[in-house]
Design an enzyme around this catalytic site. Structure first.
Site, PDB file in Angstrom:
ATOM      1  N   HIS A  35       0.785  -1.299   0.045  1.00 10.52           N
ATOM      2  CA  HIS A  35      -0.014   0.046  -0.123  1.00 10.52           C
ATOM      3  C   HIS A  35       0.831   1.176  -0.194  1.00 10.52           C
ATOM      4  O   HIS A  35       0.376   2.412   0.377  1.00 10.52           O
ATOM      5  CB  HIS A  35      -0.937   0.125   1.124  1.00 10.52           C
ATOM      6  CG  HIS A  35      -1.700  -1.050   1.400  1.00 10.52           C
ATOM      7  ND1 HIS A  35      -3.126  -1.045   0.388  1.00 10.52           N
ATOM      8  CD2 HIS A  35      -1.741  -2.292   2.008  1.00 10.52           C
ATOM      9  CE1 HIS A  35      -3.751  -1.877   0.736  1.00 10.52           C
ATOM     10  NE2 HIS A  35      -3.114  -2.858   1.392  1.00 10.52           N
ATOM     11  N   SER A  65     -14.408   0.736   4.896  1.00 11.07           N
ATOM     12  CA  SER A  65     -13.791  -0.277   5.062  1.00 11.07           C
ATOM     13  C   SER A  65     -12.641  -0.450   6.247  1.00 11.07           C
ATOM     14  O   SER A  65     -12.324  -0.943   7.039  1.00 11.07           O
ATOM     15  CB  SER A  65     -13.433  -1.032   3.975  1.00 11.07           C
ATOM     16  OG  SER A  65     -12.523  -2.286   3.983  1.00 11.07           O
ATOM     17  N   TYR A 116     -11.961  -2.559  -8.119  1.00 11.22           N
ATOM     18  CA  TYR A 116     -12.625  -3.529  -7.558  1.00 11.22           C
ATOM     19  C   TYR A 116     -14.197  -3.602  -7.788  1.00 11.22           C
ATOM     20  O   TYR A 116     -14.625  -4.821  -7.936  1.00 11.22           O
ATOM     21  CB  TYR A 116     -12.855  -3.178  -5.841  1.00 11.22           C
ATOM     22  CG  TYR A 116     -13.654  -4.166  -4.760  1.00 11.22           C
ATOM     23  CD1 TYR A 116     -12.991  -5.253  -4.541  1.00 11.22           C
ATOM     24  CD2 TYR A 116     -14.967  -3.764  -4.521  1.00 11.22           C
ATOM     25  CE1 TYR A 116     -13.707  -6.085  -3.750  1.00 11.22           C
ATOM     26  CE2 TYR A 116     -15.711  -4.478  -3.888  1.00 11.22           C
ATOM     27  CZ  TYR A 116     -15.152  -5.826  -3.255  1.00 11.22           C
ATOM     28  OH  TYR A 116     -15.708  -6.578  -2.651  1.00 11.22           O
ATOM     29  N   MET A 155     -13.752 -16.582  -0.043  1.00 13.95           N
ATOM     30  CA  MET A 155     -12.445 -15.784   0.227  1.00 13.95           C
ATOM     31  C   MET A 155     -12.841 -15.433   1.747  1.00 13.95           C
ATOM     32  O   MET A 155     -11.882 -15.702   2.721  1.00 13.95           O
ATOM     33  CB  MET A 155     -12.403 -14.590  -0.477  1.00 13.95           C
ATOM     34  CG  MET A 155     -11.811 -14.615  -1.989  1.00 13.95           C
ATOM     35  SD  MET A 155     -10.088 -15.318  -2.044  1.00 13.95           S
ATOM     36  CE  MET A 155      -9.460 -13.507  -1.696  1.00 13.95           C
ATOM     37  N   ARG A 189     -15.074  -8.365   5.258  1.00 11.57           N
ATOM     38  CA  ARG A 189     -16.489  -8.068   6.047  1.00 11.57           C
ATOM     39  C   ARG A 189     -17.501  -8.248   4.845  1.00 11.57           C
ATOM     40  O   ARG A 189     -18.072  -9.271   4.998  1.00 11.57           O
ATOM     41  CB  ARG A 189     -16.244  -6.670   6.627  1.00 11.57           C
ATOM     42  CG  ARG A 189     -17.482  -6.282   7.667  1.00 11.57           C
ATOM     43  CD  ARG A 189     -16.931  -5.045   8.039  1.00 11.57           C
ATOM     44  NE  ARG A 189     -17.194  -3.926   6.908  1.00 11.57           N
ATOM     45  CZ  ARG A 189     -18.046  -3.288   6.714  1.00 11.57           C
ATOM     46  NH1 ARG A 189     -19.111  -3.318   7.285  1.00 11.57           N
ATOM     47  NH2 ARG A 189     -17.942  -2.194   5.571  1.00 11.57           N
ATOM     48  N   GLY A 191     -17.820  -6.503   1.186  1.00  8.76           N
ATOM     49  CA  GLY A 191     -17.369  -6.538   0.032  1.00  8.76           C
ATOM     50  C   GLY A 191     -18.328  -5.929  -0.909  1.00  8.76           C
ATOM     51  O   GLY A 191     -18.219  -6.446  -2.227  1.00  8.76           O
TER      52      GLY A 191
END
Length: 231
Positions: A35, A65, A116, A155, A189, A191
């Site tokens: 990151h 998030s 995403y 996932m 959590r 998504g």
């Protein structure tokens, strides 16, 4: 870097030096997730040209998030409401400088840039693009198996994606009482695309829009970034 800036960064900041050492000792070829701001990445990236995949997400969902991410690590020690947290974060969040740096480089042959949101809309398309980018060739059965493995619900239930070891290590280092942690919370959590609409007021969304416009100006929109490969 301001000390308050460090307070708002991911708890994983504590492991930066350790992770650098681990990465250096990894056998090649290596897959490294980061990151870090572009100026802090190794200068060899721009001479050796390794393959780089950059994934962007709507910053409003990112902030929500990140709030839950921090709460998960800190438990009751994290005593901030979501809007205060995001309001403070806007003063030093590096989201747009980092994202725009890679957005401008997205057409380089060694860089793949997508969102995403694109993954949520059509995971198979992204899987095929990444496979081609990495020079991999899979048959239809293998692709279907990979898509199932990468499905969000799978996932979420995958122990390898829980980061439980890192969380336990961080809490021990910070002397955080495990009983103050919501045991039902998970690292992965919801998504959900657009989940910020359920948690943020119009006031804080307005502040986020002002912050965003200060970086994007009038020539580029959030949709231009998130759907740079077309809708």
């Amino acid at each position: 870097m301001k000390s308050v800036d460090l307070e708002l960064r991911s708890p994983f900041v504590e492991y930066t030096k350790e992770n650098i050492s681990l990465a250096a000792d990894m056998p090649r070829p290596r897959l490294i997730k980061s990151h870090a701001d572009i100026q802090f990445l190794p200068k060899q990236l721009w001479t050796k040209n390794p393959k780089i995949i950059y994934v962007v997400r709507d910053p409003r969902d990112v902030f929500v998030s990140f709030y839950h991410h921090s709460e998960l690590f800190m438990g009751k020690a994290f005593q901030q409401d979501i809007e205060t947290f995001i309001g403070r974060l806007l003063n030093y969040a590096n989201f747009w400088p980092l994202t725009l740096s890679f957005y401008e480089l997205r057409n380089r042959s060694n860089i793949m840039f997508f969102s995403y949101e694109e993954m949520k809309k059509n995971l198979k398309t992204i899987v095929l693009r990444v496979s081609k980018f990495l020079g991999k060739d899979y048959n239809e059965m293998e692709i279907d198996k990979l898509i199932d493995h990468l499905d969000f619900k799978n996932m979420k239930n995958n122990p390898a994606c829980s980061h439980r070891t890192e969380m336990e290590k961080f809490r021990k280092m910070k002397n955080i009482d495990e009983s103050s942690i919501n045991q039902d919370a998970r690292f992965i959590r919801k998504g959900v695309v657009g989940s910020h609409k359920e948690e943020l007021s119009e006031e804080i969304l307005g502040k986020i829009n002002e912050w965003q416009k200060s970086f994007l100006g009038d020539d580029i929109t959030l949709d231009d970034i998130l759907w740079s490969n077309g809708k």
